[in-house]
Design a protein around this motif. Structure first.
Motif, PDB file in Angstrom:
ATOM      1  N   LEU A 112       0.788  -1.243   0.000  1.00  0.00           N
ATOM      2  CA  LEU A 112       0.000   0.000   0.000  1.00  0.00           C
ATOM      3  C   LEU A 112       0.811   1.279   0.000  1.00  0.00           C
ATOM      4  N   GLY A 113       2.092   1.252   0.384  1.00  0.00           N
ATOM      5  CA  GLY A 113       2.849   2.495   0.417  1.00  0.00           C
ATOM      6  C   GLY A 113       2.213   3.504   1.356  1.00  0.00           C
ATOM      7  N   VAL A 114       2.099   4.756   0.910  1.00  0.00           N
ATOM      8  CA  VAL A 114       1.570   5.812   1.768  1.00  0.00           C
ATOM      9  C   VAL A 114       0.117   5.559   2.165  1.00  0.00           C
ATOM     10  N   PHE A 115      -0.561   4.658   1.474  1.00  0.00           N
ATOM     11  CA  PHE A 115      -1.930   4.334   1.867  1.00  0.00           C
ATOM     12  C   PHE A 115      -1.975   3.483   3.136  1.00  0.00           C
ATOM     13  N   ASP A 116      -0.837   2.970   3.577  1.00  0.00           N
ATOM     14  CA  ASP A 116      -0.848   2.243   4.853  1.00  0.00           C
ATOM     15  C   ASP A 116      -1.291   3.164   5.992  1.00  0.00           C
ATOM     16  N   PRO A 117      -0.723   4.378   6.130  1.00  0.00           N
ATOM     17  CA  PRO A 117      -1.322   5.327   7.075  1.00  0.00           C
ATOM     18  C   PRO A 117      -2.546   6.032   6.507  1.00  0.00           C
ATOM     19  N   GLY A 118      -2.534   6.307   5.193  1.00  0.00           N
ATOM     20  CA  GLY A 118      -3.649   7.038   4.606  1.00  0.00           C
ATOM     21  C   GLY A 118      -4.979   6.335   4.755  1.00  0.00           C
ATOM     22  N   ILE A 119      -4.953   5.010   4.787  1.00  0.00           N
ATOM     23  CA  ILE A 119      -6.205   4.270   4.943  1.00  0.00           C
ATOM     24  C   ILE A 119      -6.834   4.528   6.310  1.00  0.00           C
ATOM     25  N   ASN A 120      -6.012   4.968   7.282  1.00  0.00           N
ATOM     26  CA  ASN A 120      -6.577   5.352   8.577  1.00  0.00           C
ATOM     27  C   ASN A 120      -7.509   6.554   8.411  1.00  0.00           C
ATOM     28  N   ALA A 121      -7.068   7.524   7.619  1.00  0.00           N
ATOM     29  CA  ALA A 121      -7.928   8.687   7.357  1.00  0.00           C
ATOM     30  C   ALA A 121      -9.182   8.275   6.610  1.00  0.00           C
ATOM     31  N   LEU A 122      -9.035   7.374   5.636  1.00  0.00           N
ATOM     32  CA  LEU A 122     -10.195   6.912   4.880  1.00  0.00           C
ATOM     33  C   LEU A 122     -11.155   6.133   5.772  1.00  0.00           C
ATOM     34  N   SER A 123     -10.621   5.407   6.751  1.00  0.00           N
ATOM     35  CA  SER A 123     -11.507   4.691   7.676  1.00  0.00           C
ATOM     36  C   SER A 123     -12.307   5.663   8.527  1.00  0.00           C
ATOM     37  N   ILE A 124     -11.715   6.811   8.840  1.00  0.00           N
ATOM     38  CA  ILE A 124     -12.438   7.818   9.629  1.00  0.00           C
ATOM     39  C   ILE A 124     -13.526   8.482   8.786  1.00  0.00           C
ATOM     40  N   ILE A 125     -13.181   8.923   7.562  1.00  0.00           N
ATOM     41  CA  ILE A 125     -14.196   9.671   6.805  1.00  0.00           C
ATOM     42  C   ILE A 125     -15.349   8.761   6.375  1.00  0.00           C
ATOM     43  N   THR A 126     -15.086   7.487   6.094  1.00  0.00           N
ATOM     44  CA  THR A 126     -16.186   6.593   5.723  1.00  0.00           C
ATOM     45  C   THR A 126     -17.100   6.315   6.897  1.00  0.00           C
ATOM     46  N   HIS A 127     -16.611   6.507   8.108  1.00  0.00           N
ATOM     47  CA  HIS A 127     -17.441   6.338   9.304  1.00  0.00           C
ATOM     48  C   HIS A 127     -18.045   7.656   9.764  1.00  0.00           C
ATOM     49  N   MET A 128     -17.299   8.741   9.623  1.00  0.00           N
ATOM     50  CA  MET A 128     -17.674  10.014  10.236  1.00  0.00           C
ATOM     51  C   MET A 128     -18.603  10.852   9.363  1.00  0.00           C
ATOM     52  N   LEU A 129     -18.382  10.836   8.052  1.00  0.00           N
ATOM     53  CA  LEU A 129     -19.204  11.678   7.174  1.00  0.00           C
ATOM     54  C   LEU A 129     -20.589  11.063   6.991  1.00  0.00           C
ATOM     55  N   PRO A 130     -21.623  11.885   6.866  1.00  0.00           N
ATOM     56  CA  PRO A 130     -22.989  11.352   6.818  1.00  0.00           C
ATOM     57  C   PRO A 130     -23.367  10.675   5.504  1.00  0.00           C
ATOM     58  N   ARG A 131     -22.583  10.886   4.431  1.00  0.00           N
ATOM     59  CA  ARG A 131     -22.897  10.271   3.138  1.00  0.00           C
ATOM     60  C   ARG A 131     -21.661   9.582   2.580  1.00  0.00           C
ATOM     61  N   GLU A 132     -21.886   8.634   1.676  1.00  0.00           N
ATOM     62  CA  GLU A 132     -20.793   7.907   1.036  1.00  0.00           C
ATOM     63  C   GLU A 132     -19.988   8.836   0.128  1.00  0.00           C
ATOM     64  N   VAL A 133     -18.695   8.532  -0.009  1.00  0.00           N
ATOM     65  CA  VAL A 133     -17.836   9.294  -0.906  1.00  0.00           C
ATOM     66  C   VAL A 133     -17.395   8.406  -2.061  1.00  0.00           C
ATOM     67  N   VAL A 134     -17.168   9.052  -3.214  1.00  0.00           N
ATOM     68  CA  VAL A 134     -16.761   8.365  -4.434  1.00  0.00           C
ATOM     69  C   VAL A 134     -15.515   9.041  -4.972  1.00  0.00           C
ATOM     70  N   LEU A 135     -14.498   8.251  -5.327  1.00  0.00           N
ATOM     71  CA  LEU A 135     -13.274   8.807  -5.878  1.00  0.00           C
ATOM     72  C   LEU A 135     -13.486   9.220  -7.329  1.00  0.00           C
ATOM     73  N   ARG A 136     -13.067  10.450  -7.672  1.00  0.00           N
ATOM     74  CA  ARG A 136     -13.172  10.934  -9.052  1.00  0.00           C
ATOM     75  C   ARG A 136     -11.825  10.851  -9.768  1.00  0.00           C
ATOM     76  N   GLU A 137     -10.747  11.234  -9.071  1.00  0.00           N
ATOM     77  CA  GLU A 137      -9.427  11.152  -9.687  1.00  0.00           C
ATOM     78  C   GLU A 137      -8.364  11.152  -8.599  1.00  0.00           C
ATOM     79  N   ALA A 138      -7.150  10.715  -8.976  1.00  0.00           N
ATOM     80  CA  ALA A 138      -6.054  10.625  -8.019  1.00  0.00           C
ATOM     81  C   ALA A 138      -4.726  10.765  -8.740  1.00  0.00           C
ATOM     82  N   THR A 139      -3.730  11.281  -8.026  1.00  0.00           N
ATOM     83  CA  THR A 139      -2.354  11.325  -8.501  1.00  0.00           C
ATOM     84  C   THR A 139      -1.487  10.586  -7.490  1.00  0.00           C
TER      85      THR A 139
END
Length: 309
Positions: free
Chosen positions: A165-192
């Motif tokens: 996973l590289g930087v997503f090893d810690p980054g997935i912690n943030a994603l675990s928070i927003i998928t739990h904390m935000l009231p609606r689902e999020v969808v990825l549009r683009e990434a670098t």
């Protein structure tokens, strides 16, 4: 937690020693009786080189906690479930989304609990933030998750290989928070994805999401940051700004600090695991891992200077 359950731990590395072993020792609901690790042992318990050796020698085990790298997680979990054990997965729960789905089906067929853990969701400020956001109108979300890889993963080559996973090893912690904390689902549009020339996984990533209502959610992950970590999520709403910082340890709303409880992420995980087992339930949320998979699928790869530990 009146029922005492025997547990074995697999993969005795940094995260196991720093978090799992102290959490198990602090709770009455589990008794650590065995460990399996190629290169390490745990004092006071029976030690084995592999999970297969441990399962063969410890038929009385109720559960296993898997802390080895994600690339080997599927085979270990499969062996544990086949032996009739309840299984707890350190994050990320697997090297791919589908293998976790297969493990969930196997656990249900075996009548055993599978718990895919996301420790950052149990940071003390996260639930308070989730409750406050539930009734607010969101306008924008900014995620900044930056740290020094040499401090947090010294000499760990697996993070730079496929499945690491590289930087997503810690980054997935943030994603675990927003998928739990935000009231609606999020969808990825683009990434670098910024990938060093001599490895396979990114050292930095910029992600653009939208939620179901079109609210922009932007994330910046970087392993070249220091000396102080920046683990924060800022949510701008019609009622002011919510600022979650220090990985969920601190919270401010409209510029005012909010009093929260002490940090106990990993004890909370094991309390949850105990509850799931005693109630015959599962907890397997793959959304954070799916967002990472989407980033690898949709992301533009940008080669950067080689990484040397």
């Amino acid at each position: 937690m009146n029922t005492k359950l025997s547990i074995g731990i697999v993969g005795v590395g940094k995260i196991a020693r720093d978090q799992h072993l102290p959490a198990i020792a602090a709770l009455d609901g589990f008794e650590l009786v065995a460990s399996a690790s190629r290169n390490a042992q745990v004092d006071g318990v029976r030690n084995y080189k592999t999970i297969e050796e441990m399962l063969a020698a410890e038929p009385q085990l109720d559960a296993v906690s898997l802390c080895a790298t994600p690339q080997v997680r599927f085979d270990q979990a499969r062996a544990a479930l086949a032996a009739g054990k309840h299984v707890m997965l350190e994050k990320p729960p697997g090297a791919s989304v589908h293998e976790v789905d297969v493990l969930r089906s196997m656990a249900r067929a075996a009548g055993r609990t599978l718990f895919a853990t996301w420790h950052s969701r149990y940071a003390p400020a996260v639930e308070t933030a989730r409750e406050w956001l539930a009734s607010r109108t969101l306008q924008e979300v900014q995620v900044r998750w930056k740290e020094d890889v040499r401090r947090w993963h010294p000499g760990q080559a697996w993070i730079w290989t496929p499945g690491g996973l590289g930087v997503f090893d810690p980054g997935i912690n943030a994603l675990s928070i927003i998928t739990h904390m935000l009231p609606r689902e999020v969808v990825l549009r683009e990434a670098t994805l910024s990938v060093p020339a001599n490895v396979q996984t990114p050292i930095a990533a910029n992600l653009d999401f939208v939620d179901e209502a079109g609210v922009p959610v932007r994330a910046e992950f970087d392993w070249r940051h220091g000396p102080v970590e920046q683990w924060e999520i800022v949510v701008r709403t019609s009622d002011g700004e919510l600022h979650l910082s220090e990985g969920g340890k601190k919270l401010a709303i409209a510029g005012k600090p909010v009093e929260i409880g002490p940090e106990r992420e990993y004890p909370s995980l094991y309390e949850r695991f105990h509850w799931l087992i005693t109630h015959g339930e599962h907890d397997v949320d793959v959304r954070p891992l799916r967002l990472v998979a989407d980033a690898f699928l949709l992301g533009r790869r940008h080669e950067v200077e080689p990484f040397h530990d």
